[in-house]
Design an enzyme around this catalytic site. Structure first.
Site, short mmCIF file in Angstrom:
data_model
loop_
_atom_site.label_atom_id
_atom_site.label_comp_id
_atom_site.label_asym_id
_atom_site.label_seq_id
_atom_site.Cartn_x
_atom_site.Cartn_y
_atom_site.Cartn_z
N GLU A 116 -8.64 -7.49 -27.00
CA GLU A 116 -9.37 -8.36 -26.09
C GLU A 116 -9.24 -7.76 -24.70
O GLU A 116 -8.36 -8.10 -23.93
CB GLU A 116 -8.82 -9.78 -26.14
CG GLU A 116 -9.69 -10.77 -25.39
CD GLU A 116 -9.11 -12.16 -25.31
OE1 GLU A 116 -9.85 -13.08 -24.92
OE2 GLU A 116 -7.91 -12.33 -25.62
N ARG A 167 -30.62 -24.17 -14.96
CA ARG A 167 -31.43 -23.10 -14.36
C ARG A 167 -30.83 -21.71 -14.57
O ARG A 167 -31.42 -20.72 -14.15
CB ARG A 167 -31.61 -23.35 -12.85
CG ARG A 167 -32.43 -24.58 -12.52
CD ARG A 167 -32.84 -24.60 -11.05
NE ARG A 167 -33.61 -25.79 -10.74
CZ ARG A 167 -33.10 -26.91 -10.23
NH1 ARG A 167 -31.79 -26.99 -9.98
NH2 ARG A 167 -33.87 -27.94 -9.97
N GLY A 220 -9.28 -29.14 -27.82
CA GLY A 220 -9.61 -30.19 -26.88
C GLY A 220 -9.23 -29.88 -25.45
O GLY A 220 -9.54 -30.64 -24.54
N ASP A 251 -6.38 -18.60 -31.01
CA ASP A 251 -6.06 -17.99 -29.71
C ASP A 251 -4.62 -18.32 -29.33
O ASP A 251 -4.29 -18.47 -28.16
CB ASP A 251 -7.04 -18.46 -28.63
CG ASP A 251 -7.02 -17.61 -27.37
OD1 ASP A 251 -7.03 -16.37 -27.48
OD2 ASP A 251 -6.96 -18.18 -26.26
N GLY A 254 -3.24 -19.00 -23.71
CA GLY A 254 -3.59 -19.24 -25.10
C GLY A 254 -3.25 -20.65 -25.54
O GLY A 254 -2.69 -21.46 -24.78
#
Length: 371
Positions: free
Chosen positions: A121, A218, A240, A264, A292
């Site tokens: 990552e 937009r 959450g 994660d 994480g």
């Protein structure tokens, strides 16, 4: 030949009651309606979980202390939790740390169990969307660097998260040509840039909504690009905290089989550039930046069902079959089908882990896990 009779089994199409599942030499040999005349126990059998982004477990953050001993400890803890396949993730770091971690995974792969390889990552991400990543290590990739990295990795690097708006097309194409799953993430890409990246072959998106351009009326951003794309997938953190449960609900309704769960997850660490501190059920950096999660895959499934109005069958697919399809491993893992690995989790009627099987061998559980 081992046989479990008259079971409630979750297939990719949903729950099938009264089934026999047989397995031998680590592989599933058959799943068929049972002829047993005894009453089935109130248990469920489902595929072993697949977590394509996890940093550590059992107090071991892999990048902080990359040793064979520690990856063994991580593997065993994840098996206890029902995760029978995972990618160990490395956040943006120095080339030296990356090389140390790669060297360990290369040396260990002949005896590896549920660790499938590495998810890098970074460091080729956008500093504007770095989140908890260390800015000084972030950089643009060169083709020569990518070639050297994959040569040194020797097949252990399975996935890479990058910001496509800052990378040359030839870099991304080289990764794709060498069977690395490329994930769009930690990115400020516009809707058009993200759509172009998916059209060029980037297969998925890292922790949807986190560390990326937002969905605005937009400025539709990355979420709208992946929502609208016919094949692009995305992972999501269902705790959450990283994403509100109502947003997970919406994403699942729009994306269906293109959305999958990751934890994660990190673990407490007081050394190196990623010092994760546990605070109120989450992990933060010393400056308070959310890092994480503290989730397991089983807890994530429970949240999807109880908090996000996702069916149990769909939530199980999000944790098993869908990530397997992304990795092009769905014939090996992620579903209970003929000649797939006999990796499965047995849940009791309260959805607690009762048993875990890895390649047909039952894992001795230290204690019951629950969601």
């Amino acid at each position: 030949m081992q046989l479990l009779q008259n079971q409630n089994i979750f297939l990719t199409t949903g729950l099938k009651e009264g089934q026999d599942i047989s397995f031998e030499n680590g592989l599933i040999k058959d799943v068929k309606p049972s002829s047993a005349n005894f009453k089935s126990e109130s248990k469920y059998i489902l595929p072993g979980f697949i977590d394509l982004q996890i940093y550590g477990a059992a107090g071991k953050l892999f990048s902080a202390d990359p040793t064979i001993g520690n990856i063994r400890i991580i593997e065993e803890q994840l098996l206890q939790e029902g995760t029978t396949s995972f990618l160990i993730c490395l956040a943006t770091n120095t080339p030296e740390v990356f090389n140390q971690c790669i060297s360990v995974i290369k040396a260990y792969r002949s005896e590896a169990r549920n660790c499938l390889g590495l998810h890098l990552e970074g460091p080729f991400i956008n500093p504007e969307k770095r989140g908890a990543h260390v800015r000084e290590y972030i950089r643009k990739a060169s083709l020569d660097e990518i070639k050297s990295l994959l040569d040194f990795g020797d097949g252990t690097i399975k996935m890479m998260t990058l910001a496509p708006e800052l990378q040359d097309d030839e870099v991304i194409q080289y990764l794709l040509d060498h069977d690395v799953v490329v994930s769009l993430g930690h990115s400020s890409a516009t809707f058009d840039q993200a759509t172009r990246a998916y059209n060029q072959g980037i297969q998925t998106t890292t922790h949807l909504f986190n560390a990326m351009s937002a969905l605005q009326h937009r400025a539709p951003g990355i979420p709208t690009a992946v929502f609208n794309h016919p094949t692009a997938m995305a992972s999501i953190i269902a705790d959450g905290l990283h994403v509100d449960f109502e947003v997970v609900n919406v994403a699942a309704k729009v994306m269906k089989e293109r959305l999958f769960i990751i934890t994660d997850a990190v673990t407490e660490c007081s050394s190196g550039p990623y010092q994760h501190v546990a605070v109120d059920g989450k992990f933060v950096m010393p400056d308070g930046t959310l890092s994480g999660s503290a989730m397991t895959m089983l807890q994530s499934i429970k949240n999807c069902v109880d908090r996000c109005d996702i069916s149990l069958a769909d939530a199980i697919n999000m944790a098993t079959y869908y990530p397997a399809k992304l990795m092009k491993m769905e014939n090996e893992i992620g579903q209970l089908s003929l000649n797939a690995q006999a990796n499965f989790v047995v849940l009791d009627e309260e959805l607690n882990i009762a048993q875990v099987f890895y390649k047909g061998e039952e894992i001795k559980l230290n204690k019951a896990a629950s969601i």
